[in-house]
Structure formats: structure tokens, C-alpha cells
Scaffold this motif. Structure first.
Motif, mmCIF file in Angstrom:
data_model
loop_
_atom_site.group_PDB
_atom_site.id
_atom_site.type_symbol
_atom_site.label_atom_id
_atom_site.label_comp_id
_atom_site.label_asym_id
_atom_site.label_seq_id
_atom_site.Cartn_x
_atom_site.Cartn_y
_atom_site.Cartn_z
ATOM 1 N N HIS A 102 6.615 -10.404 -8.019
ATOM 2 C CA HIS A 102 7.729 -11.094 -7.354
ATOM 3 C C HIS A 102 7.450 -11.164 -5.853
ATOM 4 N N ASP A 104 9.784 -10.757 -2.394
ATOM 5 C CA ASP A 104 11.068 -10.094 -2.175
ATOM 6 C C ASP A 104 12.160 -11.078 -1.767
ATOM 7 N N HIS A 258 4.067 -9.460 -5.050
ATOM 8 C CA HIS A 258 3.561 -8.107 -5.273
ATOM 9 C C HIS A 258 4.128 -7.574 -6.580
ATOM 10 N N LYS A 273 11.059 1.183 3.067
ATOM 11 C CA LYS A 273 10.596 -0.105 3.599
ATOM 12 C C LYS A 273 11.586 -0.720 4.575
HETATM 13 FE FE LIG Z 1 9.469 -5.984 -4.005
#
Ligand SMILES: [Fe+2]
Length: 295
Positions: A102, A104, A258, A273
Motif C-alpha cells: 500500500h 500510506d 510498501h 513514524k
Molecule cells: Fe503503511
């Protein structure tokens, strides 16, 4: 002295010679930004960062997003997200924190520009936990001409629960609070996007969040999504990052997908993150109010 070292992979680079616990000048950051655009994925090794240092370095790339999934904010920092781990178990494989391909936030009206993911605690690589990346510009370039022509003006609906049917769709929906889920909608995006800084076309398939291609019958849409997803996941477009503790990995979300390969759960894995606000490929931002950390 900053050293940009291309990875032994189709794309991506390691940046050496930069201490991210120190403040970075605009002059020092320039080659990092150039490498970010050129390589799509940057790896910084051996950076023992506080949340403040992670956030401060991230702000060099772009303003930071206050992520819409409030239940995953880390340590009281609304710019920092804790990646779900032990609560995220694949019922079929038993692996922890495993997610398919996917980009983000494509379920949002304004997907993010990029992400900086930090490995605060990581298992030995023999226990899994690698992150995969696909270069969706290279994917688009390699598509057969008839397929390029077929998708050129198509739009796809993205939503957090993707197809709504798969094991992962049900699992990730259970991870977020009903209040957060209620904020998320169904969002159309072009299947072919143009990277705003590189001017290159990319295949915006974001498999996990892919719901339906607008204007196609459900079965035809399902088949086309499956065909494009399988094409994009070929080894020739993929790099895998095997984490070491204190790695920081920055990726250009407009140029990559990713995946999380999942880990055994024998050892702790704590990942945090920051998310960079998207500069975007389509002007629907008027409908979407974003809060910047600078505000
Ligand atoms: Fe992700």
C-alpha cells in the motif's frame, strides 16, 4: 561529510555521515532532499533518536501531519504514530504486524508526501520484520502499452478497509477506534498519478486500500485491480529493508508502495513514524482540512 550510497536494489540509498541527533543546516539537508527525490527510499543507520529529534529532522522534508488515526498517536506526540504490533496478528499466518502492499493514507483525500519510520526496538532479521518497497514509477513505465492506455483516465475508490472482505481488511479495521473509523471515507484517486516534483507518472494502485475502479462492473474492477497488483509486486520493482535497531527510513509515498512482511513475535518490535503532509496530485484539498504541526 554526507555520503549517498545507492542500495544493492532497484532503487533506494543509504545516507551516511549525518548525525540526526544534531541540528541540520539547510545546506546539509539539500543533498538529502536531492537523494530523497532521486532514490525514493533513504536509510539512515545507527541514529539513536528521541521523539523530539525524530520530529525535528522530519520537518526538514515537509510540515508534519497530525495523523487522522488518533488512537495510534505515540507517547503523547500527535506528530508521532506508534505502529500497531502485538495487537495486529494475522489469523492465517500467525505473523505479527504483517501488511500487504500500500501507499500510506490513500484512503484520505490528500495522501501523504512521505513517511519517516524509526526502528526503536527491532527483532533479529531471522525473526522477520522486513519492510518491502515497490517503485511505482518503474511499475508504470514497465506496463504494457495497451494496459497504460486502458487505465490512463480511470479513477479508483480507496477506503481504509480496502475490499472489505479479506482477513487483513477485517484485522486493520478492528485496530482503530470507532471514533477514528467514523472519520474515514471512500475517496476517488486517479490510477495514474504524476509525481509533483519529478513530473513522472506512477501507478497509484495501493493494493491494501483499493476498493473499486469507478465506472467498471464489480467483477471487471476486481480483475483489473488483481492484475495491476500482481504486476506491481514483481521482484524487479522491489527492495526489502531488513531493520537494525535505530534505523530511520524515509520514503517518498508518491513514488512507492510498501509492505510489512510480519515477524514471529518472539522479540519486541517498536516502530514509530512521522508523516509528511502531501503536496498532492489533484486539487481537492479545499474539501479537506489539515492541521499542520507548525500551526
Ligand atoms: Fe503503511
Amino acid at each position: 561529510m554526507i555520503d549517498v550510497r545507492p542500495l544493492d536494489a532497484p532503487f533506494g540509498a543509504e545516507i551516511a555521515g549525518l548525525d540526526l541527533t544534531k541540528s541540520i543546516s539547510a545546506e546539509d539537508f539539500r543533498p538529502v532532499h536531492d537523494a530523497f527525490l532521486q532514490y525514493g527510499v533513504l536509510v539512515f543507520r545507527d541514529q539513536e533518536l528521541t521523539p523530539e529529534q525524530h520530529i525535528a529532522f522530519s520537518r526538514h522534508f515537509a510540515p508534519l501531519l497530525i495523523h487522522p488515526i488518533e488512537s495510534q498517536w505515540a507517547l503523547g506526540y500527535p506528530e508521532l504514530l506508534q505502529v500497531p504490533d502485538r495487537e495486529n496478528v494475522n489469523a492465517d499466518t500467525g505473523k505479527i504486524a504483517q501488511l500487504p502492499w500500500h501507499s500510506d493514507l490513500t484512503y484520505a483525500e490528500r495522501p501523504c508526501l512521505g513517511v519517516l519510520l524509526y526502528g526503536k526496538e527491532v527483532p533479529p532479521s531471522s525473526e522477520g520484520g522486513a519492510t518491502g518497497f515497490v517503485d511505482i514509477i518503474a511499475v508504470y513505465d514497465a506496463l504494457p502499452a495497451p494496459l497504460k492506455a486502458r487505465i490512463e483516465n480511470l479513477e479508483m475508490l480507496h477506503r481504509f478497509e480496502g475490499d472489505g472482505e479479506s482477513e487483513v481488511a477485517k484485522r486493520i479495521t478492528a485496530l482503530i477506534s470507532p471514533e477514528d473509523y467514523a472519520k474515514l471515507g471512500v475517496t476517488p484517486h486517479p490510477l495514474v498519478i504524476t509525481h509533483p516534483e519529478l513530473g513522472r507518472k506512477a501507478l497509484n494502485i495501493s493494493c491494501l486500500y483499493a476498493y473499486q475502479i469507478v465506472g467498471l462492473e464489480p467483477e471487471e474492477s476486481r480483475q483489473l485491480i488483481a492484475e495491476l497488483s500482481a504486476f506491481a509486486a514483481q521482484d524487479r520493482f522491489v527492495l526489502y529493508h531488513e531493520w537494525r535497531r535505530f534505523d530511520l527510513v524515509a520514503w517518498d509515498n508518491r513514488r512507492t508502495m510498501h509492505c510489512a512482511t510480519g515477524h514471529s513475535g518472539k522479540y519486541p518490535r517498536i516502530m514509530q513514524k512521522t508523516t509528511l503532509i502531501g503536496d498532492f496530485y489533484r486539487d481537492i484539498s479545499v474539501r479537506h482540512e489539515l492541521h499542520t504541526s507548525a500551526a
